[in-house]
Write a protein that holds these residues in place. Sequence first.
Motif, PDB file in Angstrom:
ATOM      1  N   CYS A 154     -74.050  10.804 -22.120  1.00  0.00           N
ATOM      2  CA  CYS A 154     -73.836   9.448 -22.640  1.00  0.00           C
ATOM      3  C   CYS A 154     -74.925   8.463 -22.177  1.00  0.00           C
ATOM      4  O   CYS A 154     -75.068   8.209 -20.971  1.00  0.00           O
ATOM      5  N   PRO A 155     -75.663   7.865 -23.108  1.00  0.00           N
ATOM      6  CA  PRO A 155     -76.699   6.888 -22.737  1.00  0.00           C
ATOM      7  C   PRO A 155     -76.140   5.654 -22.035  1.00  0.00           C
ATOM      8  O   PRO A 155     -76.755   5.118 -21.114  1.00  0.00           O
ATOM      9  N   CYS A 156     -74.974   5.216 -22.459  1.00  0.00           N
ATOM     10  CA  CYS A 156     -74.379   4.022 -21.851  1.00  0.00           C
ATOM     11  C   CYS A 156     -74.018   4.305 -20.402  1.00  0.00           C
ATOM     12  O   CYS A 156     -74.342   3.530 -19.494  1.00  0.00           O
ATOM     13  N   SER A 157     -73.357   5.440 -20.173  1.00  0.00           N
ATOM     14  CA  SER A 157     -72.962   5.816 -18.807  1.00  0.00           C
ATOM     15  C   SER A 157     -74.183   5.918 -17.901  1.00  0.00           C
ATOM     16  O   SER A 157     -74.169   5.439 -16.759  1.00  0.00           O
ATOM     17  N   SER A 161     -74.780   3.168 -14.711  1.00  0.00           N
ATOM     18  CA  SER A 161     -74.382   3.758 -13.431  1.00  0.00           C
ATOM     19  C   SER A 161     -75.572   3.882 -12.500  1.00  0.00           C
ATOM     20  O   SER A 161     -76.694   4.110 -12.937  1.00  0.00           O
ATOM     21  N   GLY A 164     -75.726   9.627 -11.747  1.00  0.00           N
ATOM     22  CA  GLY A 164     -74.860  10.427 -12.608  1.00  0.00           C
ATOM     23  C   GLY A 164     -74.758   9.851 -14.009  1.00  0.00           C
ATOM     24  O   GLY A 164     -75.312   8.768 -14.310  1.00  0.00           O
ATOM     25  N   ALA A 165     -74.077  10.572 -14.867  1.00  0.00           N
ATOM     26  CA  ALA A 165     -73.802  10.143 -16.242  1.00  0.00           C
ATOM     27  C   ALA A 165     -72.792  11.118 -16.791  1.00  0.00           C
ATOM     28  O   ALA A 165     -72.911  12.330 -16.563  1.00  0.00           O
ATOM     29  N   HIS A 166     -71.763  10.598 -17.477  1.00  0.00           N
ATOM     30  CA  HIS A 166     -70.788  11.571 -17.973  1.00  0.00           C
ATOM     31  C   HIS A 166     -71.409  12.346 -19.123  1.00  0.00           C
ATOM     32  O   HIS A 166     -72.157  11.822 -19.939  1.00  0.00           O
ATOM     33  N   ASN A 167     -71.125  13.635 -19.120  1.00  0.00           N
ATOM     34  CA  ASN A 167     -71.575  14.496 -20.197  1.00  0.00           C
ATOM     35  C   ASN A 167     -70.437  15.440 -20.552  1.00  0.00           C
ATOM     36  O   ASN A 167     -69.401  15.445 -19.881  1.00  0.00           O
ATOM     37  N   GLN A 168     -70.584  16.224 -21.615  1.00  0.00           N
ATOM     38  CA  GLN A 168     -69.470  17.032 -22.074  1.00  0.00           C
ATOM     39  C   GLN A 168     -69.937  18.014 -23.131  1.00  0.00           C
ATOM     40  O   GLN A 168     -71.054  17.920 -23.607  1.00  0.00           O
ATOM     41  N   TYR A 215     -79.874  15.036 -18.607  1.00  0.00           N
ATOM     42  CA  TYR A 215     -79.973  13.689 -18.030  1.00  0.00           C
ATOM     43  C   TYR A 215     -81.204  12.957 -18.587  1.00  0.00           C
ATOM     44  O   TYR A 215     -81.184  11.737 -18.779  1.00  0.00           O
ATOM     45  N   GLU A 249     -65.049  14.110 -24.974  1.00  0.00           N
ATOM     46  CA  GLU A 249     -65.373  13.208 -23.873  1.00  0.00           C
ATOM     47  C   GLU A 249     -64.790  13.665 -22.529  1.00  0.00           C
ATOM     48  O   GLU A 249     -63.601  13.937 -22.422  1.00  0.00           O
ATOM     49  N   SER A 250     -65.633  13.660 -21.510  1.00  0.00           N
ATOM     50  CA  SER A 250     -65.132  14.068 -20.198  1.00  0.00           C
ATOM     51  C   SER A 250     -64.409  12.933 -19.476  1.00  0.00           C
ATOM     52  O   SER A 250     -63.789  13.170 -18.437  1.00  0.00           O
ATOM     53  N   ILE A 251     -64.466  11.729 -20.016  1.00  0.00           N
ATOM     54  CA  ILE A 251     -63.796  10.592 -19.366  1.00  0.00           C
ATOM     55  C   ILE A 251     -62.553  10.135 -20.136  1.00  0.00           C
ATOM     56  O   ILE A 251     -61.889   9.178 -19.749  1.00  0.00           O
TER      57      ILE A 251
END
Lengths: 270, 270, 270, 270
Positions: A154-157, A161, A164-168, A215, A249-251
């Motif tokens: 996710c570019p926003c994450s 942040s 890290g960055a959420h990915n999935q 990333y 989505e992982s979040i």
Amino acid sequence: MNAPERFFLPDTQSETDPRNLPIQRVGVKGLRYPMRVVNAAGDDIATIGTFSMTVGLPGDQKGTHMSRFVELLEALPPRLRLEDFAALEAAMRKRLGADSGRLDVAFPYFIRKSAPVSGVASLLDYDARVIVEGKHEHSQRTQLHLTIAATSLCPCSKNISEYGAHNQRSHLTVRVETAGLQLEALAALVEAQASCEVFGLLKRPDEKYVTERAYDNPKFVEDLVRDIALALAAHPQIGHYHVTAENFESIHNHSAFAELWSEPAPNEGI
Amino acid sequence: MNAPERFFLPDTQSETDPRNLPIQRVGVKGLRYPMRVVNAAGDDIATIGTFSMTVGLPGDQKGTHMSRFVELLEALPPRLRLEDFAALEAAMRKRLGADSGRLDVAFPYFIRKSAPVSGVASLLDYDARVIVEGKHEHSQRTQLHLTIAATSLCPCSKNISEYGAHNQRSHLTVRVETAGLQLEALAALVEAQASCEVFGLLKRPDEKYVTERAYDNPKFVEDLVRDIALALAAHPQIGHYHVTAENFESIHNHSAFAELWSEPAPNEGI
Amino acid sequence: MNAPERFFLPDTQSETDPRNLPIQRVGVKGLRYPMRVVNAAGDDIATIGTFSMTVGLPGDQKGTHMSRFVELLEALPPRLRLEDFAALEAAMRKRLGADSGRLDVAFPYFIRKSAPVSGVASLLDYDARVIVEGKHEHSQRTQLHLTIAATSLCPCSKNISEYGAHNQRSHLTVRVETAGLQLEALAALVEAQASCEVFGLLKRPDEKYVTERAYDNPKFVEDLVRDIALALAAHPQIGHYHVTAENFESIHNHSAFAELWSEPAPNEGI
Amino acid sequence: MNAPERFFLPDTQSETDPRNLPIQRVGVKGLRYPMRVVNAAGDDIATIGTFSMTVGLPGDQKGTHMSRFVELLEALPPRLRLEDFAALEAAMRKRLGADSGRLDVAFPYFIRKSAPVSGVASLLDYDARVIVEGKHEHSQRTQLHLTIAATSLCPCSKNISEYGAHNQRSHLTVRVETAGLQLEALAALVEAQASCEVFGLLKRPDEKYVTERAYDNPKFVEDLVRDIALALAAHPQIGHYHVTAENFESIHNHSAFAELWSEPAPNEGI
């Protein structure tokens, strides 16, 4: 075949129908058959096709002959190329005496890939589907569907942040009208647009590579469908296309989703 | 809302996108929410909606704002009528600042039915789906999907056999564009065309009745889609329709299937 | 009920069976019923139960009476607490004249959660299942199953990479024997052991928080099942437990999986 | 393999774990691999295995090495006999350095059958599953699961109705511990106990035959599990067994269900 007995059993399907309402599609659905599909390298891939086979029925005919669809599957060659499905659709229309036909076969497909650093090879599974629609004698269209698992980050994450960055895992699907395109080429075109492609087998140096690659390459579902659409539009063997991206989505416990197609509007079939 | 912090976190989605490729649908998918739907009698049916909510995205905008879709669900009224979904689609387009929107909600639905002889009442489950598509300010179309379980009994098997006839559970699906039609009325219209309707609860006199009723009323998948199509075409509140019948054949491990629609050609969406 | 007719229709199920082979479980399966479940705060959650209801059948009886199971569902109270399922199992055994019974109801469940920074509230969906097994008059055991979506972040990926770490959605499942434990408490206990919990609705400050929280808290599937097991073992209201963790890996198209249980060995049922 | 780099990447999985909690099963799940299974006649059946591969993990070890499971699949022979799965489980335990292991592979299977009157041949699909559990050096148990589609015809409906009888597709499942039994033999044993077996391809004389055969041979789910249990108990190659019958009732939208097993109590695994 117990031939004599056939003469004494009424053929209800062949009766005349008084409602005079043509049916666009009638046949069999959900039929599983084992098959070996020839891949780009000329090797066999063992898989299972789930077949829907339908034809158009004139308004004055009561029913179609369901057993003939299964007879056609029984006569399939042991090794299949994508073009054999077009031949099957044509044979189906002829065998059923129909003006129009539709063959829809979904099957898992497997491509051998090499891990990015170690080079170790492993199979990755995809979901493929071929739809062939025929009308009258000379018109036939083939549509190829492919679902490709990939990594999205996710570019926003990443932007908001400190680390890290959420990915999935994402499922990317493409539907294209094409002649002669191999599934391997279509998969590679799509995977090149993901944050990172996925693999069956990764060693630690590979895991480091794919982590950093994702990333460095963040993408929204919007980015995914746009980048895939641009790649498809630039490909000489591809006409109309339809693309979706679904991020598991992982979040969240729901998906982010985008869908983009070349006009005219999409149609689940053709 | 932690308001001050919002000022310091970049809004990646609102950036300008250089690819200039509009996206027809972007949003959330697979979101489950509990809801109570008001039935024809004015009573609540507890159920769960599985929502897909998407809007069109202009070519120069990088991304949509996913959290707003969930905020809209959070603001849903506790009891929903079918027309509330149209209001939700309009609110969604406005909240997302979009020119076009599509709301797709699938949910099990329940109708209380009385057994044909004993009169004992029980709920039967159906699968319903409402799709609302909006464009610009004044144009909105609503499509209703309903999947109805029913009994089908094979005319051919009855004709050629000295006794008995194979029968099975079928799934009948209808997709209609309509204003104001109740799910109860749509289900009843379809069930009247089956070999027999099904029930949650039957006592022995009922079981005798449905067995004999199906035997007296054999239908192919072809008969089912034709008879349902004629009933839909004759209904004053129904415009275009799409019908399928799938028989989970008791003598095979695959389905017999038919699909019939009023022209123009079908579309999974609208 | 059409009482007179009952006298003339044979009751095949009540005949004596010559095979003398008891059946451990017989009844209905896959029955969907709407229900409102009372949550920890005393509010109603609209949901749909998928019921399997079975009883033991003595060796000399030909069949059970299937319609009675559905009659019991029809008599359910409009609002259900978890303990009402135990009463339903007891009523079922009595109504069917059986020595043993098993009620198995699976249903989506929803818990309102607050985002970690903004505090915005939204529902999150879970998959719950209650299994009640009864034998003779005084013995009854209740098992609670809950599937919880969560974020997992890979410790190996974090350790070997210069930046980033692959993460993904995980499904954590727990099966416990308990009396009086609320689903909300069970969910919270499990979510506290994940790399991060997930939410329906997150604003940007929340997204920053969950991204960093997961990165600070990496866990393998092995870590997840161990940490959940330790938390369950320490809980005064929980006896035997069974835990699984399945990571839908973002770098593969398959899952990493772990399963841990307090001895004795697990059993899908009880 | 990029060997030098391996020296510099930490092996997080091999660290010592302070929680000292052994894990019964850890590994990979949901891995699809193409395979060719050798049938009773010595011919290849193309199919796809969905693999779960797990081992026990000692309490002091932080994690297992997931990539090794996939390496084992990559090394599978091109043609597999059922006994090869036992060898795979043993190899897995050795490769992972584990005391216990569990291999669980589910795959569609196909058997060529001849229609009862016309004799026309066609494939029928089944769902097979092999579970091999090993402990220490010398102990290994193999369990075979098979799901068989069949026709069931209701004795009650036949008895109370003046004509006809409701019938439907059923799924019959058997789980057996066995050495050397072929899937073809297991399928035939079960199909002989149904109201009638099902086929991929039937001509009209066959359809007459199966219709009348089912009517002459009515069975409740109770009859199905009892008759299958008696046949399994009498078979010299079969030890403990577990049987279920699920009728997808043609007069309801739910199933009638029965489950019978030889003591001790059942277990989803072994």
